[in-house]
Enzyme design. Structure first.
Site, PDB file in Angstrom:
ATOM      1  N   TYR A  60      70.981  29.489  56.186  1.00 56.12           N
ATOM      2  CA  TYR A  60      70.740  30.937  55.425  1.00 56.12           C
ATOM      3  C   TYR A  60      70.970  30.246  53.878  1.00 56.12           C
ATOM      4  CZ  TYR A  60      70.786  35.544  53.769  1.00 56.12           C
ATOM      5  OH  TYR A  60      70.430  36.451  53.165  1.00 56.12           O
ATOM      6  N   LYS A  85      68.706  30.222  50.534  1.00 58.52           N
ATOM      7  CA  LYS A  85      68.686  31.181  49.297  1.00 58.52           C
ATOM      8  C   LYS A  85      68.908  30.222  48.196  1.00 58.52           C
ATOM      9  CE  LYS A  85      67.778  34.831  51.710  1.00 58.52           C
ATOM     10  NZ  LYS A  85      66.611  35.835  51.354  1.00 58.52           N
TER      11      LYS A  85
HETATM   12  P1  NAD Z   1      66.817  43.243  57.408  1.00 60.71           P
HETATM   13  O1  NAD Z   1      66.945  42.476  58.390  1.00 60.71           O
HETATM   14  O2  NAD Z   1      67.189  44.805  57.427  1.00 60.71           O
HETATM   15  O3  NAD Z   1      65.188  43.361  56.871  1.00 60.71           O
HETATM   16  C1  NAD Z   1      64.309  42.362  56.822  1.00 60.71           C
HETATM   17  C2  NAD Z   1      62.771  42.739  57.297  1.00 60.71           C
HETATM   18  O4  NAD Z   1      62.160  41.374  56.952  1.00 60.71           O
HETATM   19  C3  NAD Z   1      62.663  43.237  58.557  1.00 60.71           C
HETATM   20  O5  NAD Z   1      61.968  44.422  58.679  1.00 60.71           O
HETATM   21  C4  NAD Z   1      61.964  41.708  59.432  1.00 60.71           C
HETATM   22  O6  NAD Z   1      60.964  42.373  60.219  1.00 60.71           O
HETATM   23  C5  NAD Z   1      61.313  41.320  58.010  1.00 60.71           C
HETATM   24  N1  NAD Z   1      60.707  40.164  58.380  1.00 60.71           N
HETATM   25  C6  NAD Z   1      61.250  38.904  58.959  1.00 60.71           C
HETATM   26  N2  NAD Z   1      60.618  38.047  59.167  1.00 60.71           N
HETATM   27  C7  NAD Z   1      59.265  38.212  58.412  1.00 60.71           C
HETATM   28  C8  NAD Z   1      58.310  37.662  58.348  1.00 60.71           C
HETATM   29  N3  NAD Z   1      58.065  36.621  58.790  1.00 60.71           N
HETATM   30  N4  NAD Z   1      57.125  38.228  57.911  1.00 60.71           N
HETATM   31  C9  NAD Z   1      57.142  39.590  57.195  1.00 60.71           C
HETATM   32  N5  NAD Z   1      58.348  40.253  57.364  1.00 60.71           N
HETATM   33  C10 NAD Z   1      59.267  39.846  58.094  1.00 60.71           C
HETATM   34  O7  NAD Z   1      67.482  42.561  56.032  1.00 60.71           O
HETATM   35  P2  NAD Z   1      67.827  43.190  54.615  1.00 60.71           P
HETATM   36  O8  NAD Z   1      69.303  43.194  54.736  1.00 60.71           O
HETATM   37  O9  NAD Z   1      66.847  44.322  54.210  1.00 60.71           O
HETATM   38  O10 NAD Z   1      67.380  41.960  53.744  1.00 60.71           O
HETATM   39  C11 NAD Z   1      66.427  41.781  52.903  1.00 60.71           C
HETATM   40  C12 NAD Z   1      66.332  40.715  52.120  1.00 60.71           C
HETATM   41  O11 NAD Z   1      67.409  40.745  51.195  1.00 60.71           O
HETATM   42  C13 NAD Z   1      66.411  39.089  52.875  1.00 60.71           C
HETATM   43  O12 NAD Z   1      65.669  38.320  52.268  1.00 60.71           O
HETATM   44  C14 NAD Z   1      67.832  38.960  52.655  1.00 60.71           C
HETATM   45  O13 NAD Z   1      68.170  37.659  53.134  1.00 60.71           O
HETATM   46  C15 NAD Z   1      68.189  39.521  51.480  1.00 60.71           C
HETATM   47  N6  NAD Z   1      69.647  39.801  51.383  1.00 60.71           N
HETATM   48  C16 NAD Z   1      70.226  40.706  52.043  1.00 60.71           C
HETATM   49  C17 NAD Z   1      71.941  40.832  51.971  1.00 60.71           C
HETATM   50  C18 NAD Z   1      72.502  41.927  52.974  1.00 60.71           C
HETATM   51  O14 NAD Z   1      73.697  42.204  52.729  1.00 60.71           O
HETATM   52  N7  NAD Z   1      71.918  42.887  53.753  1.00 60.71           N
HETATM   53  C19 NAD Z   1      72.476  40.054  51.194  1.00 60.71           C
HETATM   54  C20 NAD Z   1      71.869  39.059  50.503  1.00 60.71           C
HETATM   55  C21 NAD Z   1      70.572  38.927  50.463  1.00 60.71           C
END
Ligand code: NAD
Length: 263
Positions: A160, A164
């Protein structure tokens, strides 16, 4: 009826979490929306479209485009469909991402490939096809999802974290290349945001956070704010990056983490 739309935004991974909040916020801002997630989450996207219509009395147009962002043809067709149905593409938010938690020595090639496929290849494909639509129009906003883990190497998250960091490199390269076409390219780099993804980290069976109240406790104790963030916090940053006013910001991966410190 004269359209009061600010343009068209496409958000991947909009079925839940940060992506859903971004969609709701950009609808509030006046954008018509392409709503993407994997086909299995089509119902969540349809519900989101209903929620947006309910809030905005049908003033905002939405189009649901389920697709797997790791598949080049899916991304190409998704982009063409949004342009055809909504009349253009002004803002691309490549938000979709997945996470896997394991010690480096136990990380499988399958997990490595899965994480890199969604987080890096998926983001690359969204940037690529969005740019193809935006370059002839000399205008656009491309926004990706990096992470705190894309700025600091993070234990038990090697795939991961690597993915990123890659989003940051891709974002900088694309920004330099696309600037002369009036396109900005930036990423958000969140710390701990309360979503299902963070819950997955919190419950992961790894030593790292066990003595610190799990992942939630560790992030709270290391944030200057003392709190986790909310998906709406990220949505407000994206709202600004998508705006006309943000024209002088490009190539950045902007930390939004409550002031995380590791001292
Ligand atoms: P989440 O898991 O709640 O939602 C992610 C969404 O992406 C899901 O609905 C999933 O079905 C969709 N997805 C996954 N694979 C896919 C694909 N191949 N095609 C289309 N859609 C796809 O995650 P989140 O917490 O909402 O995170 C959103 C973004 O922010 C991500 O890229 C994550 O890495 C990044 N992020 C999140 C956090 C956190 O603390 N939540 C921190 C840093 C970065």
């Amino acid at each position: 009826m004269i359209s009061n739309s600010k343009g068209v935004a496409l958000i991947t991974g909009a079925g839940q979490g940060i992506g859903r909040s971004i969609a709701l916020r950009l609808a509030e801002d006046g954008f018509d929306l392409g709503l993407n997630d994997i086909p299995a989450n089509k119902d969540k996207l349809s519900q989101l479209a209903v929620d947006i219509a309910g809030k905005h009395g049908g003033q905002r147009r939405t189009h649901v485009v389920p697709a797997d962002v790791t598949v080049e043809d899916d991304v190409k067709i998704m982009m063409e469909t949004v342009v055809k149905e909504l009349g253009g593409l002004d803002v691309m938010v490549a938000n979709a991402g997945i996470i896997r938690t394991a010690p480096l020595t136990e990380t499988s090639v399958a997990d490595w490939d899965a994480v890199l496929a969604v987080n890096v290849r998926g983001t690359f494909l969204c940037y690529k096809y969005a740019a193809q639509h935006m370059i002839p129009r000399r205008k656009g906003r491309i926004i990706g999802a990096s992470s705190l883990a894309g700025k600091i190497g993070t234990p038990y998250l090697s795939a991961y974290s690597a993915s990123k960091f890659a989003v940051r490199g891709l974002t900088q390269s694309a920004a330099v290349e696309l600037g002369r076409f009036g396109i900005t390219v930036n990423a958000y780099a969140p710390g701990g945001i309360q979503t299902d993804m963070l819950a997955e980290l919190h419950t992961a069976d790894v030593e790292w956070t066990k003595n610190e109240g799990g992942f939630y406790g560790m992030m709270e104790s290391r944030a200057a704010s003392g709190t986790l963030g909310k998906a709406d916090d990220i949505a407000s940053l994206v709202s600004y990056l998508a705006s006309e006013e943000a024209h002088f910001i490009t190539g950045q991966s902007i930390s939004i983490d409550g002031g995380i410190h590791f001292d």
